[in-house]
Design a protein around this motif. Structure first.
Motif, mmCIF file in Angstrom:
data_model
loop_
_atom_site.group_PDB
_atom_site.id
_atom_site.type_symbol
_atom_site.label_atom_id
_atom_site.label_comp_id
_atom_site.label_asym_id
_atom_site.label_seq_id
_atom_site.Cartn_x
_atom_site.Cartn_y
_atom_site.Cartn_z
ATOM 1 N N UNK A 118 -34.239 -28.856 -42.255
ATOM 2 C CA UNK A 118 -34.857 -27.530 -42.167
ATOM 3 C C UNK A 118 -34.925 -27.055 -40.725
ATOM 4 N N UNK A 119 -35.270 -27.965 -39.815
ATOM 5 C CA UNK A 119 -35.342 -27.593 -38.392
ATOM 6 C C UNK A 119 -33.943 -27.405 -37.802
ATOM 7 N N UNK A 120 -33.070 -28.346 -38.075
ATOM 8 C CA UNK A 120 -31.747 -28.330 -37.455
ATOM 9 C C UNK A 120 -30.931 -27.114 -37.863
ATOM 10 N N UNK A 121 -30.962 -26.780 -39.143
ATOM 11 C CA UNK A 121 -30.089 -25.734 -39.666
ATOM 12 C C UNK A 121 -30.790 -24.411 -39.901
ATOM 13 N N UNK A 122 -32.118 -24.409 -39.882
ATOM 14 C CA UNK A 122 -32.839 -23.159 -40.052
ATOM 15 C C UNK A 122 -32.752 -22.595 -41.448
ATOM 16 N N UNK A 123 -32.396 -23.425 -42.425
ATOM 17 C CA UNK A 123 -32.350 -22.993 -43.814
ATOM 18 C C UNK A 123 -32.944 -24.107 -44.679
ATOM 19 N N UNK A 146 -31.563 -46.961 -12.395
ATOM 20 C CA UNK A 146 -31.944 -46.104 -11.260
ATOM 21 C C UNK A 146 -33.378 -46.422 -10.838
ATOM 22 N N UNK A 147 -33.770 -47.692 -11.011
ATOM 23 C CA UNK A 147 -35.117 -48.092 -10.626
ATOM 24 C C UNK A 147 -36.131 -47.742 -11.700
ATOM 25 N N UNK A 148 -37.361 -47.564 -11.285
ATOM 26 C CA UNK A 148 -38.438 -47.242 -12.230
ATOM 27 C C UNK A 148 -38.431 -45.748 -12.541
ATOM 28 N N UNK A 149 -37.375 -45.312 -13.228
ATOM 29 C CA UNK A 149 -37.243 -43.887 -13.536
ATOM 30 C C UNK A 149 -36.370 -43.735 -14.770
ATOM 31 N N UNK A 150 -36.690 -42.759 -15.595
ATOM 32 C CA UNK A 150 -35.842 -42.446 -16.735
ATOM 33 C C UNK A 150 -35.764 -40.930 -16.899
ATOM 34 N N UNK A 151 -34.646 -40.488 -17.450
ATOM 35 C CA UNK A 151 -34.394 -39.058 -17.672
ATOM 36 C C UNK A 151 -34.053 -38.860 -19.143
ATOM 37 N N UNK A 152 -34.698 -37.888 -19.768
ATOM 38 C CA UNK A 152 -34.394 -37.614 -21.170
ATOM 39 C C UNK A 152 -34.435 -36.110 -21.431
ATOM 40 N N UNK A 153 -33.789 -35.726 -22.535
ATOM 41 C CA UNK A 153 -33.727 -34.317 -22.936
ATOM 42 C C UNK A 153 -34.254 -34.170 -24.349
ATOM 43 N N UNK A 154 -35.153 -33.211 -24.539
ATOM 44 C CA UNK A 154 -35.714 -32.897 -25.854
ATOM 45 C C UNK A 154 -34.936 -31.716 -26.425
ATOM 46 N N UNK A 155 -34.456 -31.843 -27.670
ATOM 47 C CA UNK A 155 -33.605 -30.821 -28.274
ATOM 48 C C UNK A 155 -34.389 -29.945 -29.252
ATOM 49 N N UNK A 156 -34.312 -28.643 -29.014
ATOM 50 C CA UNK A 156 -34.941 -27.658 -29.883
ATOM 51 C C UNK A 156 -33.845 -26.804 -30.520
ATOM 52 N N UNK A 157 -33.644 -26.873 -31.826
ATOM 53 C CA UNK A 157 -32.622 -26.035 -32.468
ATOM 54 C C UNK A 157 -33.076 -24.586 -32.586
ATOM 55 N N UNK A 158 -32.110 -23.678 -32.550
ATOM 56 C CA UNK A 158 -32.396 -22.254 -32.680
ATOM 57 C C UNK A 158 -31.145 -21.529 -33.131
ATOM 58 N N UNK A 159 -31.265 -20.310 -33.634
ATOM 59 C CA UNK A 159 -30.076 -19.565 -34.049
ATOM 60 C C UNK A 159 -29.232 -19.188 -32.840
ATOM 61 N N UNK A 160 -27.927 -19.216 -33.018
ATOM 62 C CA UNK A 160 -27.029 -18.755 -31.963
ATOM 63 C C UNK A 160 -26.948 -17.239 -31.995
ATOM 64 N N UNK A 161 -27.049 -16.635 -30.811
ATOM 65 C CA UNK A 161 -26.901 -15.193 -30.682
ATOM 66 C C UNK A 161 -25.909 -14.906 -29.580
ATOM 67 N N UNK A 162 -24.781 -14.321 -29.938
ATOM 68 C CA UNK A 162 -23.733 -14.024 -28.964
ATOM 69 C C UNK A 162 -24.266 -13.119 -27.871
ATOM 70 N N UNK A 163 -23.888 -13.417 -26.637
ATOM 71 C CA UNK A 163 -24.301 -12.602 -25.506
ATOM 72 C C UNK A 163 -25.568 -13.079 -24.846
#
Length: 386
Positions: free
Chosen positions: A160-165, A308-325
């Protein structure tokens, strides 16, 4: 501007880059135009300010069962074996994905867990996995109950979140992509070849495009270059009739001005975080189906392992509708009966133009893994008529 090239390729992702290289090898002058300011499409990666190699558009791992595809990528980069592990957090507890027998142990008491595993072993004696849709319709009520638990707590909210339907509106092929395992095996893929580049995906693309017959222009929108003549089926590039081949790997509806309606794509927004700790989560990629807005988190210091030592990098993904432009990208075609009907109209028109070839994930309106995209590109090269 004189069009002093034989082939115009639109899009510098895997499909476009491989086709460009193969055609250049055959002696064709190839120009690639790319809307974004970098090569590599959604596989683009770079070293960030913390010294961590990150992938700007989400996690990619090359995996395939076909040696010929693995051999092909080895021509342009050195690769290291990498077995991706993934998981999901359900009811506050981490469990591996694809779901396996440990998932049963994680969420059911000992007696019930044994009953579910025994039922699976009886019904699937020589089978290692099956899609959740099959389990949901199984005649055995114990197996159905387990499948309903997975569906209600993971597949349905995530979809439901990923596809919005609503889940019932999505093409069943989407829910078939991730299996349910019938053992304690871990690892997201079962393919013989599972690799990451020793340097980077961007380096891999640089090597593919490093040919004297290839030029590319970044930050160049195809809509400002290409004009299609409806009646004559001719292509004009920079105002001049173009007799060469146009290989178009962008969104097929946008090529035709969305005349039959817009095709639905899902996009993603990434929130990047850095924390002063070695590890943030149990696996490189973890789904969070029950969270309200985001779907998954990718920890890039684990993709591949980077110290890289005591450090971590991460990305949180939020799905949304694609809108051209707008400032987003069309990641995933949304396959429904309605969208397929619209797509077929664009495909029919594209096929009617002799020197136009529309392909790739956005052009074919299909979800391709990297090996799928590579295989399609090589088949095109084999059958292309110039």
């Amino acid at each position: 501007m004189n069009n002093n090239f034989d082939i115009l390729v639109v899009g510098c992702g895997l499909t476009g880059s491989v086709i460009a290289r193969e055609l250049a090898e055959k002696g064709n002058k190839v120009l690639i135009i790319e809307r974004r300011d970098h090569i590599g499409g959604n596989m683009y990666d770079y070293v960030n300010e913390n010294g961590v190699l990150v992938q700007q558009y989400g996690p990619h791992i090359f995996h395939t069962k076909k040696r010929e595809l693995y051999n092909y990528i080895c021509k342009y980069a050195e690769w290291q074996n990498y077995k991706l592990t993934c998981g999901a957090v359900i009811n506050g507890k981490y469990t591996p994905t694809p779901f396996n027998f440990k998932t049963i142990d994680d969420f059911f008491d000992t007696e019930k867990a044994a009953k579910i595993k025994d039922a699976i072993k009886t019904e699937y004696p020589n089978q290692e996995f099956a899609p959740v849709l099959e389990l949901l319709n199984h005649k055995n009520p114990v197996i159905r109950e387990y499948a309903e638990f997975l569906f209600n707590n993971d597949y349905a909210p995530y979809t439901a979140k990923q596809w919005g339907i609503k889940p019932e509106e999505i093409d069943p092929s989407v829910l078939r992509r991730v299996p349910v395992r019938f053992n304690y095996e871990t690892g997201y893929f079962d393919d013989e070849f599972q690799v990451m580049p020793k340097t980077s995906f961007t380096d891999f693309f640089k090597n593919i495009l490093n040919h004297p017959n290839i030029e590319f222009k970044l930050g160049t929108d195809a809509k400002s270059w290409i004009e299609l003549k409806d009646e004559s089926k001719e292509i004009f590039v920079n105002g001049e009739k173009f007799e060469g081949k146009v290989i178009y790997t962008g969104a097929i509806d946008e090529l035709f001005g969305c005349k039959y309606g817009k095709l639905p794509y899902r996009s993603l927004r990434f929130e990047w975080e850095t924390e002063n700790k070695k590890s943030f989560q149990d696996a490189p990629v973890v789904a969070y189906p029950q969270e309200k807005d985001f779907t998954r988190i990718t920890e890039y210091t684990k993709l591949p392992e980077q110290d890289v030592g005591e450090k971590t990098v991460y990305a949180v993904e939020y799905p949304l509708p694609y809108k051209a432009g707008e400032d987003n990208e069309p990641y995933y075609p949304v396959p429904t009966e309605e969208s397929q009907t619209i797509y077929e109209k664009y495909r029919k028109e594209a096929d009617s133009i002799p020197n136009l070839l529309v392909c790739g994930r956005l052009g074919d309106f299909k979800y391709y893994n990297m090996d799928n995209a590579l295989e399609v590109a090589l088949k095109i090269i084999k059958n292309i008529k110039l």
